[in-house]
Design an enzyme around this catalytic site. Structure first.
Site, mmCIF file in Angstrom:
data_model
loop_
_atom_site.group_PDB
_atom_site.id
_atom_site.type_symbol
_atom_site.label_atom_id
_atom_site.label_comp_id
_atom_site.label_asym_id
_atom_site.label_seq_id
_atom_site.Cartn_x
_atom_site.Cartn_y
_atom_site.Cartn_z
ATOM 1 C CB SER A 84 -0.909 -0.039 1.067
ATOM 2 O OG SER A 84 -2.135 -0.930 0.935
ATOM 3 C CE LYS A 87 -4.578 1.846 -0.681
ATOM 4 N NZ LYS A 87 -3.915 0.296 -0.368
ATOM 5 C CB SER A 332 -4.486 1.254 3.781
ATOM 6 O OG SER A 332 -3.597 1.099 2.904
#
Length: 494
Positions: A84, A87, A332
Site C-alpha cells: 500500500s 498509494k 489504506s
C-alpha cells in the site's frame, strides 16, 4: 521546475562538500557517514543486521526533507513490491489531476411523468464514482421523491454505472482475497456500509443466540444481494469461538460456519459483493419502500444507461477530495485507490479504466522528475504482488510533493504514529507509541503476505525533518518491529 534546480544544487554539494551526507557505494549496499549523521548511520546499520531484515529482501533510503540529499541508503535502486505504499503516488496524482475540491456527483433521473402520485416511467440512478455513498443518501433521495408527490412507480429501477468501464477487479487480485472488502469490485455506482467507506462491501455479523441453535446473523446495510448460508452453532460459555464468515468465490453465497460461545460478541466480516451496482439498486429500492413508495408487479431492478432526455429528480455531490483523502490514506482504502485511478483516466482521457488511470499516474511521476520506468505497477492500491518500485524513487516522490500547492492536504492524510483516533493515527494508531516517535512520524504503511513497508516523514529531536522509505519482501517473519525501530531511531536523531 525550481524544485529540481534546488535538488541539482544539493546533488552537486554531495560531491563537492566533503562529509556533508552519506554517499552510497556503487553496489548501493553500504554508506559513508558524515560526522553529523554518523550516529544515525550506526544505529540504522545495527537494525539492518536484525535477523528479520537479513532474512528478507530489504531496501531503505533516507533523505533530508529540506534539500532532497540522501543521508542513508541501502539497495536504493532495487525494485521491491511496495504494497500500500504505492498509494502515496495514487494520492499525489489524484490531488494534482482532480484537485482538492473535486466532488463526485450522483443523481436520480426519470424518463417519465408523475400523474396522480404515479411515476409513469423508469427511475434511473447514475453514478459517477462517488466512493462515499451511504444508505442514508438513498433514504434522502427517497424522501425527496415523496415530497415531489411520488407514491408509486410503474417502471423499473435502473442503475447507470457507465461512467467507468465494466472491468471490476484490478490485475493481481487473488481468488482468496476476492470475497473481502479490500478486494471489492470497482463500479462507478457503489455504496459503503459505514463511514469507513469500504465501498462495495456489506458488514456481516454473527452473534450467539440460544445454546444449540444457529447464530443470529445481521447484514449492514440490509440487502438481498447476499445469500446467507448459516452453518454455525451457538455453544455453551467457555467454548472456543471458531466462527468464520466468508463468501464463496464467484457467487453471492455467504457461508457462516463454526461455533459461537454464549456470552461472546461473535464475529463480523466486511464481505464484498460481486456486483456493486446491483447492490446499490437493492438498497435504494428498500429505501423507497420504507418511505411508502410502491411498485407495479412487473417492475424490475436492472442495469442500463440513462436516456439523454431524462430529467433530474434529485442529486448530491460528495465531500471534496481533500476530505475523502483522509479515510482513503489513513485507513489504506483499496477501493478508493482504484476508483480514483479510473476517475483520473475518465477526467483526463475520457476513459474510466485502469489503463487510462495508471497512465495518468505515470505521467504525473514523470512531470515531477521521477523515473517512471522504475515504477512498475498494475493497480493503484498496491494489492498486486507484481508491483515493483525503489526506495530511492519513493523517497524522491515524498521530497517533490512538498512543493505542490496541495501538500498540506497530502501530509494531513498520512497516518500519524501512536495517535489513537482512527482518522488521525490511521494504520499507525497502534504502532510507534514510544517517546520521540509518537506524533513525530507521519507515514504510509504497506502490508501483504511476506511484504511490509513504511514510508513518510520523521521530525527529529533537533527539529529537522527526514524522509524515509523502507521496503521489505520475502519476509520469513514480520519485519514491522524492525521498520518501527528504524522510524523511531530517525525521529530520535539529534
Amino acid at each position: 521546475m525550481e524544485i529540481w534546480k534546488k535538488l541539482l544544487i544539493s546533488v552537486v554539494s554531495i560531491v563537492t562538500i566533503s562529509g556533508s551526507v552519506f554517499i552510497s557505494t556503487s553496489e548501493d549496499n553500504t554508506v559513508e557517514a558524515a560526522t553529523s549523521y554518523g550516529s544515525l548511520k550506526s544505529a540504522i546499520n545495527n537494525i539492518m543486521a536484525d535477523s528479520r531484515m537479513k532474512s528478507a529482501t530489504t531496501a531503505l533510503t533516507v533523505r533530508k526533507a529540506s534539500t532532497g540529499e540522501i543521508v542513508y541508503q541501502y539497495n536504493g535502486d532495487k525494485g521491491i513490491t511496495p504494497a500500500s505504499s504505492l498509494k502515496l503516488l495514487t494520492a499525489a496524482a489524484a490531488l494534482e489531476t482532480l484537485g482538492e475540491d473535486y466532488r463526485f456527483p450522483t443523481a436520480v433521473y426519470t424518463n417519465g411523468q408523475v400523474q396522480n402520485g404515479t411515476l409513469n416511467g423508469n427511475l434511473y440512478m447514475r453514478g459517477k464514482g462517488d466512493p462515499t455513498l451511504l444508505k442514508s443518501d438513498f433514504d434522502n433521495f427517497a424522501n425527496s421523491l415523496v415530497k415531489q408527490g411520488i407514491k408509486r412507480i410503474s417502471g423499473n429501477i435502473v442503475g447507470d454505472d457507465s461512467w467507468y468501464d465494466s472491468v471490476r477487479l484490478s490485475a493481481g487480485i487473488l481468488a482468496e482475497d476476492e470475497p473481502y472488502y479490500y478486494a471489492a469490485p470497482i463500479s462507478a455506482l457503489t455504496v459503503s456500509p459505514n463511514s469507513d467507506f469500504d465501498a462495495g462491501s456489506v458488514i456481516v455479523q454473527a452473534i450467539p443466540s440460544i445454546n444449540g441453535k444457529a447464530t443470529k446473523v445481521t447484514l449492514t446495510p440490509q440487502t438481498s444481494v447476499l445469500q446467507v448460508v448459516n452453518k454455525s452453532r451457538t455453544v455453551p460459555k467457555g467454548y472456543k469461538n471458531t466462527l468464520k464468515i466468508t463468501r464463496q468465490v464467484g457467487t453471492n453465497k455467504v457461508i457462516i460456519s463454526g461455533n459461537s460461545p454464549v456470552g461472546t460478541y461473535g464475529t463480523k466480516e466486511w464481505i464484498s459483493v460481486t456486483d456493486p451496482t446491483l447492490y446499490v439498486l437493492d438498497v435504494f429500492k428498500k429505501s423507497l419502500q420504507a418511505k411508502g413508495i410502491t411498485f407495479i408487479p412487473s417492475s424490475v431492478v436492472m442495469k442500463g444507461k440513462t436516456p439523454d432526455n431524462a430529467k433530474v429528480l434529485e442529486s448530491k455531490r460528495s465531500k471534496p477530495l481533500k476530505d475523502i483523502v483522509i479515510p482513503f490514506m489513513k485507513l489504506s482504502n483499496n477501493t478508493h485507490a482504484e476508483m480514483l485511478a479510473k476517475e483520473m483516466g475518465k477526467v483526463k482521457y475520457g476513459e474510466g479504466s485502469w489503463n487510462a488511470g495508471l497512465k495518468v499516474m505515470r505521467e504525473y511521476a514523470n512531470s515531477i522528475g521521477l523515473d517512471s520506468t522504475k515504477w512498475k505497477f498494475e493497480d493503484a492500491s498496491g494489492m498486486s504482488y507484481s508491483n515493483k518500485i525503489t526506495t530511492r524513487e519513493l523517497s524522491l516522490l515524498l521530497y517533490a510533493v512538498q512543493s505542490e500547492p496541495w501538500y498540506k492536504t497530502f501530509s494531513k492524510s498520512l497516518p500519524v504514529a501512536g495517535i489513537s483516533d482512527r482518522f488521525v493515527g490511521g494504520t499507525l494508531r497502534n504502532r510507534l507509541k514510544t517517546t520521540g516517535a509518537r506524533g513525530n512520524i507521519t507515514a504510509k504503511t504497506g502490508s501483504l503476505e511476506n511484504i511490509k513497508s513504511l514510508a513518510g516523514y520523521a521530525k527529529t529531536k533537533s527539529g529537522e525533518t527526514l524522509i524515509f522509505t523502507v521496503l521489505t519482501e520475502k519476509n520469513k517473519t514480520s519485519t514491522i518491529p524492525a521498520l518501527d525501530r528504524i522510524a523511531t531511531t530517525i525521529a530520535n536523531h539529534y
